[in-house]
Design an enzyme around this catalytic site. Structure first.
Site, PDB file in Angstrom:
ATOM      1  N   HIS A 324       0.834  -1.210   0.000  1.00 39.62           N
ATOM      2  CA  HIS A 324       0.000   0.000   0.000  1.00 39.62           C
ATOM      3  C   HIS A 324       0.869   1.260   0.000  1.00 39.62           C
ATOM      4  O   HIS A 324       0.698   2.146  -0.840  1.00 39.62           O
ATOM      5  CB  HIS A 324      -0.920  -0.013   1.222  1.00 39.62           C
ATOM      6  CG  HIS A 324      -1.747   1.234   1.362  1.00 39.62           C
ATOM      7  ND1 HIS A 324      -3.051   1.311   0.919  1.00 39.62           N
ATOM      8  CD2 HIS A 324      -1.459   2.462   1.865  1.00 39.62           C
ATOM      9  CE1 HIS A 324      -3.529   2.521   1.163  1.00 39.62           C
ATOM     10  NE2 HIS A 324      -2.572   3.241   1.736  1.00 39.62           N
ATOM     11  N   GLU A 325       1.787   1.335   0.946  1.00 37.67           N
ATOM     12  CA  GLU A 325       2.605   2.546   1.053  1.00 37.67           C
ATOM     13  C   GLU A 325       3.526   2.703  -0.153  1.00 37.67           C
ATOM     14  O   GLU A 325       3.772   3.818  -0.615  1.00 37.67           O
ATOM     15  CB  GLU A 325       3.415   2.530   2.350  1.00 37.67           C
ATOM     16  CG  GLU A 325       2.580   2.551   3.625  1.00 37.67           C
ATOM     17  CD  GLU A 325       1.667   3.767   3.738  1.00 37.67           C
ATOM     18  OE1 GLU A 325       1.941   4.791   3.079  1.00 37.67           O
ATOM     19  OE2 GLU A 325       0.669   3.697   4.480  1.00 37.67           O
ATOM     20  N   HIS A 328       1.895   4.529  -2.924  1.00 35.98           N
ATOM     21  CA  HIS A 328       1.951   5.995  -2.841  1.00 35.98           C
ATOM     22  C   HIS A 328       3.260   6.520  -3.437  1.00 35.98           C
ATOM     23  O   HIS A 328       3.279   7.556  -4.121  1.00 35.98           O
ATOM     24  CB  HIS A 328       1.824   6.446  -1.384  1.00 35.98           C
ATOM     25  CG  HIS A 328       0.448   6.351  -0.818  1.00 35.98           C
ATOM     26  ND1 HIS A 328      -0.648   6.923  -1.426  1.00 35.98           N
ATOM     27  CD2 HIS A 328      -0.006   5.771   0.323  1.00 35.98           C
ATOM     28  CE1 HIS A 328      -1.727   6.693  -0.684  1.00 35.98           C
ATOM     29  NE2 HIS A 328      -1.367   5.997   0.372  1.00 35.98           N
ATOM     30  N   GLU A 353      -6.381   7.608  -1.814  1.00 37.16           N
ATOM     31  CA  GLU A 353      -5.988   6.277  -1.335  1.00 37.16           C
ATOM     32  C   GLU A 353      -6.238   5.176  -2.378  1.00 37.16           C
ATOM     33  O   GLU A 353      -5.710   4.071  -2.244  1.00 37.16           O
ATOM     34  CB  GLU A 353      -6.752   5.924  -0.055  1.00 37.16           C
ATOM     35  CG  GLU A 353      -6.425   6.809   1.135  1.00 37.16           C
ATOM     36  CD  GLU A 353      -4.986   6.672   1.613  1.00 37.16           C
ATOM     37  OE1 GLU A 353      -4.395   5.592   1.401  1.00 37.16           O
ATOM     38  OE2 GLU A 353      -4.458   7.633   2.189  1.00 37.16           O
ATOM     39  N   TYR A 463     -11.338   6.996   3.097  1.00 38.93           N
ATOM     40  CA  TYR A 463     -10.688   5.684   3.074  1.00 38.93           C
ATOM     41  C   TYR A 463     -11.637   4.627   2.511  1.00 38.93           C
ATOM     42  O   TYR A 463     -11.244   3.784   1.701  1.00 38.93           O
ATOM     43  CB  TYR A 463     -10.219   5.291   4.476  1.00 38.93           C
ATOM     44  CG  TYR A 463      -8.791   5.701   4.753  1.00 38.93           C
ATOM     45  CD1 TYR A 463      -7.737   4.877   4.397  1.00 38.93           C
ATOM     46  CD2 TYR A 463      -8.506   6.927   5.342  1.00 38.93           C
ATOM     47  CE1 TYR A 463      -6.429   5.245   4.631  1.00 38.93           C
ATOM     48  CE2 TYR A 463      -7.202   7.308   5.580  1.00 38.93           C
ATOM     49  CZ  TYR A 463      -6.160   6.465   5.229  1.00 38.93           C
ATOM     50  OH  TYR A 463      -4.867   6.846   5.447  1.00 38.93           O
TER      51      TYR A 463
END
Length: 531
Positions: A324-325, A328, A353, A463
């Site tokens: 997930h990170e 980004h 997100e 989210y």
């Protein structure tokens, strides 16, 4: 521009008299409209007295938000727990703890790399209770005071700008164990873990032996290279803020063009942000001479450090968080927006997100799971039987985990729909109303919930909202045509990552899907029927 009235007036004048003459490119026209829109939202169209009040409020808000975050980062308290207190915890976890020779106990911090494993796995309910109690009490006196002042100031600012409240201001941007017959908050993660273990026969301690951090990192980079047509190169001798940090250069896989640099700061240390996040360091937009700068971004996590001869091992949830990170970071690195205002992750909050949430799906599919896994002793990949169990468990606890997000989203809207607020009482009421769980007396969870203070005020709901888009994008393309399909990967890079915020998010999604987005895949992902 922020509070520069002179620049705002010039932009308004330019739009009225000259913008049509200059035939601005779409991104620059959007940028101009956005700057004027933001100027009005900062009150630059109002009289000097009101502007000064707004400026004063913004200055105080900035100070308070910084202090709120700093308080959490610098909170380094720990509990001294005996071996018996930690019953049920795997040896690998206990081995990684500092041992206090005077008390013959282990130091267990309130940072995420200790808190979450203990509340999920510890068989001693009293240990789970005190961990949850002190975790939700972090920075309580100072941050409760700060948060409630922030809420009042946001209300004052909204009213000066002509809105009913801060929420309205934000929304206008987008249109068989002992059981006492009730679930205690400190038992929530423990029982969700039990559901996975008992109903899906998943032993997370066994699973994590297949995910040594160094190998997962190498394979994850390889997946992103194939999917997005990139090349990562490790850089050893470079300037960085801590020896733990790992730096990679990123180039385009086809042209060999330098796209930027990523910094991975993966281990905990005193004073560091206690959870996981991605931080843009430099936008890769055009400079004043029309040349593109190098994009730079950092990822912060708090994975356990390697201990003795054993490497850092990730549980499956941490692998998902890692993907997930890192998503980004890719949003920042792959962006081709020309202006810093729209570069990388600077998209509508309802969408920010979604690109990263979509990439979480890779750790729930057989092919990537086998590719990412290698037992730290035998070097074998994750067996197919374990992979199938993991995939079947994806919807485990979906109701409780999503209700928890609803609690946070409603609390966020409530505190920003008025002025003065008793955050402790309001949170306890919403938690009880939505989940039927009592808040722990004398604690105040919102005082250590950084999202409320920085970045997501009035829009924490995003989210869940972003998941609607992320699941629609994944199911429509990668799910059907292959999770490692480089053609779809490049289409995703071109349509979703490269524009940044220079194109409206809904238009980006339409371009990628070839149709209007819908919530069918989102509902199915929660085990619900779609219309």
């Amino acid at each position: 521009m922020s509070m520069r009235k002179d620049i705002f007036d010039k932009l308004v004048l330019y739009k009225e008299k000259f913008s049509s003459r200059d035939n601005l490119k779409p991104e620059l026209a959007r940028c101009l409209n956005y700057l004027i829109h933001n100027g009005r939202r900062n009150g630059l169209h109002l009289n000097e007295g009101v502007r000064n009040k707004i400026k004063s409020i913004k200055k105080r808000l900035s100070e308070l938000q910084l202090q709120f975050t700093r308080n959490l980062a610098e909170e380094n308290s720990y509990l001294l727990l005996s071996y018996e207190d930690l019953t049920g915890m795997p040896y690998s976890f206990i081995e990684g703890l500092n041992f206090d020779p005077d008390t013959k106990k282990y130091e267990v911090t309130l940072k995420s790399h200790h808190f979450f494993p203990v509340t999920r796995k510890c068989g001693n309910p009293e240990t789970r209770r005190i961990m949850e109690y002190y975790y939700q009490s972090r920075c309580q006196p100072q941050n409760t005071k700060i948060l409630e002042e922030i809420i009042e100031l946001r209300q004052q600012e909204a009213e000066l700008l002509g809105y009913r409240n801060h929420a309205s201001y934000i929304q206008c941007e987008k249109y068989n164990l002992p059981f006492n017959e009730r679930l205690e908050l400190w038992d929530f993660r423990y029982y969700t873990t039990l559901v996975e273990e008992e109903m899906y026969t998943i032993n997370q301690d066994e699973v994590m032996e297949y995910f040594p951090l160094d190998f997962v990192t190498h394979q994850m980079l390889s997946i992103y290279e194939q999917l997005l047509n990139l090349k990562f190169s490790y850089l050893g001798n470079v300037q960085k803020w801590h020896d733990d940090v790992i730096v990679y250069r990123v180039k385009d896989g086809e042209t060999d063009h330098l796209m930027g640099y990523i910094y991975l700061d993966l281990y905990p240390r005193p004073g560091k942000f206690g959870h996981a996040c991605s931080i843009p360091l430099q936008a890769g937009c055009l400079d004043s001479n029309g040349r593109r700068q190098c994009a730079m971004a950092a990822m912060l996590t708090n994975f356990n450090r390697p201990k003795h001869s054993k490497p850092t091992l990730l549980d499956h949830k941490e692998v998902e968080q890692y993907f997930h990170e890192f998503g980004h970071l890719m949003h920042t690195i792959c962006s081709k927006a020309e202006t810093p205002l729209f570069f990388g992750t600077k998209v509508e909050t309802d969408f920010v997100e979604a690109p990263s949430q979509m990439l979480e799906n890779w750790v729930w599919h057989p092919e990537p799971l086998q590719y990412l896994s290698r037992h730290f002793k035998t070097t074998h990949p994750l067996p197919r039987t374990l992979i199938n169990k993991l995939i079947r468990s994806r919807r485990a606890n979906a109701a409780g985990l999503n209700l928890r997000q609803v609690v946070f989203a409603i609390f966020d809207q409530e505190i920003h729909s008025g002025g003065r607020c008793d955050t402790q009482k309001l949170y306890a009421k919403i938690l009880k109303d939505i989940m039927g769980i009592d808040a722990i007396p004398e604690t105040n969870m919102p005082c250590n919930f950084n999202h409320l203070c920085v970045g997501y005020s009035g829009r924490y709901y995003s989210y869940l909202w972003s998941e609607v888009f992320s699941m629609d994008m994944f199911n429509t393309t990668f799910e059907k045509l292959g999770v490692m399909n480089p053609v779809i990967g490049m289409r995703y890079r071109k349509c979703i990552l490269e524009p940044g915020g220079s194109v409206n998010a809904v238009d980006m999604i339409r371009n990628f899907l070839g149709r209007e987005p819908n919530n069918n895949a989102f509902l199915q992902s929660k085990g619900l029927k779609s219309n």
